[in-house]
Design an enzyme around this catalytic site. Structure first.
Site, PDB file in Angstrom:
ATOM      1  N   GLU A 494       0.848  -1.188   0.000  1.00 43.16           N
ATOM      2  CA  GLU A 494       0.000   0.000   0.000  1.00 43.16           C
ATOM      3  C   GLU A 494       0.889   1.247   0.000  1.00 43.16           C
ATOM      4  OE1 GLU A 494      -2.166  -0.860   3.575  1.00 43.16           O
ATOM      5  OE2 GLU A 494      -2.781  -2.791   2.729  1.00 43.16           O
ATOM      6  N   GLU A 525      -3.984  -6.704   3.038  1.00 40.58           N
ATOM      7  CA  GLU A 525      -2.769  -7.281   3.622  1.00 40.58           C
ATOM      8  C   GLU A 525      -2.635  -8.777   3.354  1.00 40.58           C
ATOM      9  OE1 GLU A 525      -4.789  -5.170   5.116  1.00 40.58           O
ATOM     10  OE2 GLU A 525      -3.493  -3.431   5.360  1.00 40.58           O
ATOM     11  N   GLN A 547       1.851  -2.127   5.699  1.00 39.64           N
ATOM     12  CA  GLN A 547       2.131  -0.729   6.060  1.00 39.64           C
ATOM     13  C   GLN A 547       2.481  -0.545   7.545  1.00 39.64           C
ATOM     14  OE1 GLN A 547      -0.819   2.598   5.137  1.00 39.64           O
ATOM     15  NE2 GLN A 547       0.602   2.614   3.421  1.00 39.64           N
ATOM     16  N   ASP A 550       0.767  -3.389  13.132  1.00 31.79           N
ATOM     17  CA  ASP A 550      -0.555  -3.671  13.706  1.00 31.79           C
ATOM     18  C   ASP A 550      -1.484  -4.343  12.684  1.00 31.79           C
ATOM     19  OD1 ASP A 550      -0.487  -1.645  16.326  1.00 31.79           O
ATOM     20  OD2 ASP A 550       0.707  -1.014  14.610  1.00 31.79           O
ATOM     21  N   TYR A 551      -1.245  -4.119  11.405  1.00 32.61           N
ATOM     22  CA  TYR A 551      -2.134  -4.674  10.373  1.00 32.61           C
ATOM     23  C   TYR A 551      -1.615  -6.000   9.810  1.00 32.61           C
ATOM     24  CZ  TYR A 551      -3.517   0.093  11.038  1.00 32.61           C
ATOM     25  OH  TYR A 551      -3.872   1.263  11.637  1.00 32.61           O
ATOM     26  N   HIS A 592      -1.083   2.152  15.915  1.00 35.41           N
ATOM     27  CA  HIS A 592       0.193   2.506  15.289  1.00 35.41           C
ATOM     28  C   HIS A 592       1.290   2.412  16.325  1.00 35.41           C
ATOM     29  CE1 HIS A 592      -2.889   4.325  12.744  1.00 35.41           C
ATOM     30  NE2 HIS A 592      -2.055   4.098  11.754  1.00 35.41           N
TER      31      HIS A 592
END
Ligand SMILES: Cc1ncc(C[n+]2csc(CCOP(=O)(O)OP(=O)(O)O)c2C)c(N)n1
Length: 807
Positions: A494, A525, A547, A550-551, A592
């Site tokens: 991304e 993701e 990115q 956390d994701y 984040h």
């Protein structure tokens, strides 16, 4: 009897081919029936078979060419037989869990039956010529999990076609002429990852043909509980390619028992897909499952009488037989003979495969019991030993574990005796342990000469006038060098393309290397990682970006189930050297700032997990990984992109070794073991330690998987005898993992003079703002207190608890 000629009966398939197809369909069905019987008779543990889906798979196999790839699931035995990548003997060997790569080349007995795979690698772990092979990526059990990988298997063709610089890699592709074939059950299309993958394939214009084998059920649950309108192709119609558009899918619907229509559909879909890279979805409906879902139950429990009657009538094998006879392609009598011949073939293969599987185990039993018998001749406990021998010999279908248990028992019974043959038995047992270690536990990571652990160590070099640049510029220079050095390096994620990623590691590189080398992706993701897996399985070197750490959780399932297990589940037959790049740890707010490293470390064994403390370390890891054939996750430190570091003059060459910590500061009183952003915070705490006269040693672990394989931390502990494990994961997370590695695995327990400590973040997610961060994550003052309190116990006079009121 005289045969009606094919041109007289006007069929689009040669008569001999029709008969061949009938033979294969019948043989495959018979294999399912006999396979089920083997389970029911106790020779195999579990069985799942492809009965009822034979004709569609034969049609698919007709258009499958060398260099093509399959990403499918457990129903595809007929297809695998048809492309010549599964023999009957191998089919049975997998059913028996025959742990021998010669007998069961797909998984060497490591996966349950019907988990298909071809071997992409030579014994030394290097690539075979995949363009000359029929390829199947290795199946996994979680429904729809073959789909993310399919994205990359297909997209690789587009890259190999459109990037001229890749044409030289003809071992992997014939200029992108290959199709990736996906198969999936109707019910599994209800999974989110199916939709994400279909969308990604469409956006990427990847040459993929997805076949949906629709038998109306997912185990017992019918289609109207699985999808709106109960009709998957109707639901998919929004993906339909518009006239003259190059985006979208050609969508076909075809009955699973209509031999000619199936062949015509696959022929058309494959032609368009191969020549023009137009993806297709083929919804094959009116399929049946004559044996029910698996050997775990019977479908009579949930299918109505009407449905069962319909299934008998619309069985593709019966329909095919009727059609052959109706079109004078053969007679009932001739087909009866064929069926008899195929049944014999299956029976012969079953027998041979069973004997190949069981005889070596019986031989091992004999060997072991022969030694036990010798022991019993001299033992006071001979009656117990003889009983044990008889019991073990009486097991009708012995397993290796039965023999192992008997050997242990014999040793225990005779534990107070000095009988020379006991040593022979122990030696025999240890030799078997080594064999079983290889059978079941090898190849978690690459065992080839390209293993990341074997990369040569090249230190960073600095010119006298080395510039101090921002962290992101270090990465930018590293990626620039990598893209220029190796055309197979493809970066995506991304905002990675035009923007050069949100922290500018790829700034300007899309302009320099083109939109296919450095690309933007949608927010997806799971399939970013899937895309990377498929591409890497076809010889490319993807750097897939997630990115924020956390994701990563969106992709964690596929990293864990697919990427992490590829080498292991094929016993070195396949690999996917994917680099997943992400950034994480503390910054701002819940999503984040997370650092769920233990969750990751425990779920992705088989993938290296690297946690560089700055961008120079990160660059060194990328250089190491790009020389190697292991998959890895690199977690960059979010708040370091804007800190300045010295730019090495050999930015594209220097390496950072895996599994080798670094001492950031040496000391004698206590060792702090940490990684990532906590390195800086621990170093910041040193000012306070200096003031009170505590001399700490700080070690940056750098690489969580593998972890300190030379025992450098133990050496430090031998010196300091006190240790604190520090990070910003939850309590009992990665600090506990590191503690176990050092105290238990390395034997640190024996060198402790104080209780070992852990200091981590709070169990809740990090709160927002700088104060939220301070009270959620370890900070300088907490680190000081944790160390100081250990020292207080050692010498309370010298280190009084000045920040506490006396009780
Ligand atoms: C993620 C996940 N959930 C549940 C299962 C258990 N399971 C295995 S097969 C299956 C049904 C799949 O049905 P379908 O996709 O229609 O394929 P079929 O078996 O009918 O060919 C289920 C629920 C699984 N393997 N993976």
């Amino acid at each position: 009897m005289p045969r009606t000629k094919q041109d007289e009966i006007n069929l689009p398939v040669k008569q001999s081919e029709i008969i061949q197809d009938y033979r294969l369909a019948y043989l495959s069905r018979q294999a399912s029936i006999v396979g089920r019987r083997e389970v029911m008779s106790g020779k195999a543990k579990f069985g799942i078979f492809g009965g009822g889906k034979e004709l569609a798979q034969i049609a698919m196999a007709k258009v499958f060419q060398k260099g093509d790839f399959r990403a499918g699931y457990y129903r595809d035995q007929t297809f695998m037989f048809a492309i010549g990548q599964l023999s009957l003997e191998q089919f049975f060997a997998q059913l028996y869990a025959h742990a021998d790569v010669q007998a069961e080349p797909a998984t060497a007995g490591r996966s349950m039956n019907a988990h298909f795979a071809t071997r992409s690698l030579l014994v030394d772990g290097s690539w075979k010529n995949l363009a000359e092979m029929y390829n199947s990526s290795a199946d996994i059990s979680p429904t729809a999990s073959q789909m993310p990988r399919l994205v990359g298997l297909g997209y690789a063709s587009r890259l190999y076609r459109e990037l001229e610089i890749l044409h030289q890699y003809d071992q992997f592709s014939n200029r992108g002429n290959e199709i990736a074939f996906g198969t999936i059950g109707n019910a599994a299309t209800a999974e989110g990852m199916f939709w994400e993958s279909v969308n990604a394939i469409g956006v990427l214009k990847a040459p993929v043909i997805i076949s949906i084998w629709d038998d109306d059920f997912g185990i017992s649950v019918p289609n109207d509980h699985q999808m709106v309108h109960g009709n998957i192709s109707e639901l998919l119609s929004g993906f339909q390619r518009k006239k003259n558009s190059s985006q979208g899918f050609d969508i076909y619907r075809v009955k699973g028992w209509d031999y000619i229509e199936l062949i015509e559909t696959y022929t058309q879909a494959a032609e368009r897909c191969r020549s023009h890279h137009i993806p297709a979805i083929i919804h094959v409906y009116e399929l049946i499952q004559p044996q029910g879902h698996s050997t775990s139950g019977s479908h009579e429990r949930y299918k109505s009488k009407d449905r069962l009657r319909w299934e008998r009538e619309f069985d593709c094998l019966k329909k095919f037989r009727d059609w052959i006879i109706g079109n004078n392609a053969s007679t009932g009598e001739e087909l009866d003979v064929i069926e008899l011949e195929e049944r014999e073939k299956v029976e012969d293969a079953r027998k041979k495969s069973w004997e190949n599987y069981i005889n070596p185990i019986k031989k091992e039993r004999q060997e072991a019991l022969k030694i036990v018998r010798k022991i019993s001749d001299s033992s006071r406990h001979s009656d117990r030993l003889v009983k044990l021998i008889n019991q073990t010999n009486g097991i009708p279908i012995p397993l290796r574990r039965d023999i192992h248990a008997a050997v242990q028992k014999a040793l225990m019974i005779t534990r107070d005796e000095q009988i020379p043959e006991r040593k022979t038995l122990i030696d025999w047992s240890e030799a078997q342990d080594a064999l079983n270690e290889d059978r079941y536990s090898s190849h978690l990571y690459s065992q080839s000469t390209s293993s990341a652990l074997k990369a040569p160590l090249i230190r960073p070099m600095y010119s006298e006038d080395a510039k101090h640049v921002y962290g992101y510029e270090i990465l930018n220079a590293c990626f620039d060098a990598a893209l220029s050095r190796d055309p197979r390096v493809i970066a995506f994620g991304e905002d990675v393309g035009k923007l050069g990623d949100v922290n500018q590691g790829f700034r300007g590189l899309q302009r320099k290397y083109g939109e296919l080398r450095v690309s933007d992706t949608g927010i997806r993701e799971l399939t970013i990682v899937g895309q990377a897996i498929g591409m890497a399985m076809r010889g490319l070197r993807p750097i897939a970006e997630i990115q924020y750490l956390d994701y990563l959780l969106y992709a964690l399932q596929i990293i864990s189930d697919d990427l992490a297990t590829i080498q292991w589940r094929t016993k070195g037959g396949q690999k996917a050297p994917v680099i997943i790049r992400t950034r994480g740890h503390r910054l701002e707010g819940i999503w984040h700032s997370g650092s769920p490293m233990a969750g990751i470390v425990h779920l992705v064994r088989g993938v290296h997990v690297l946690v560089p403390r700055n961008m120079t370390q990160a660059a060194g890891f990328y250089n190491t990984l790009l020389q190697s054939d292991d998959p890895a996750l690199v977690v960059e430190v979010l708040n370091s992109y804007r800190l300045r570091e010295k730019l090495p003059s050999n930015i594209g060459e220097f390496t950072v070794p895996l599994g080798v910590p670094e001492i950031l500061r040496s000391g004698h009183d206590l060792t702090i073991v940490t990684y990532g952003p906590c390195c800086r915070i621990a170093m910041d705490a040193c000012d306070l330690f200096d003031k009170v006269g505590i001399d700490v040693e700080i070690i940056d672990v750098r690489s969580l998987l593998p972890f300190d394989h030379n025992g450098l931390i133990l050496d430090s502990l031998k010196k300091t005898n006190r240790i604190l494990f520090l990070d910003e994961d939850v309590p009992g997370g990665t600090t506990a993992y590191m503690l176990q590695e050092v105290i238990e695995n390395q034997g640190g327990y024996y060198y402790l003079d104080s209780e070992p400590q852990t200091l981590s973040g709070k169990p809740h997610r990090p709160a927002y703002g700088s104060d939220g961060d301070y009270w959620s994550k370890p900070n300088v003052e907490q680190i000081f207190k944790a160390v100081y309190e250990t020292m207080n116990e050692v010498d309370p006079k010298r280190f009084p608890l000045f920040y506490k009121n006396p009780i």
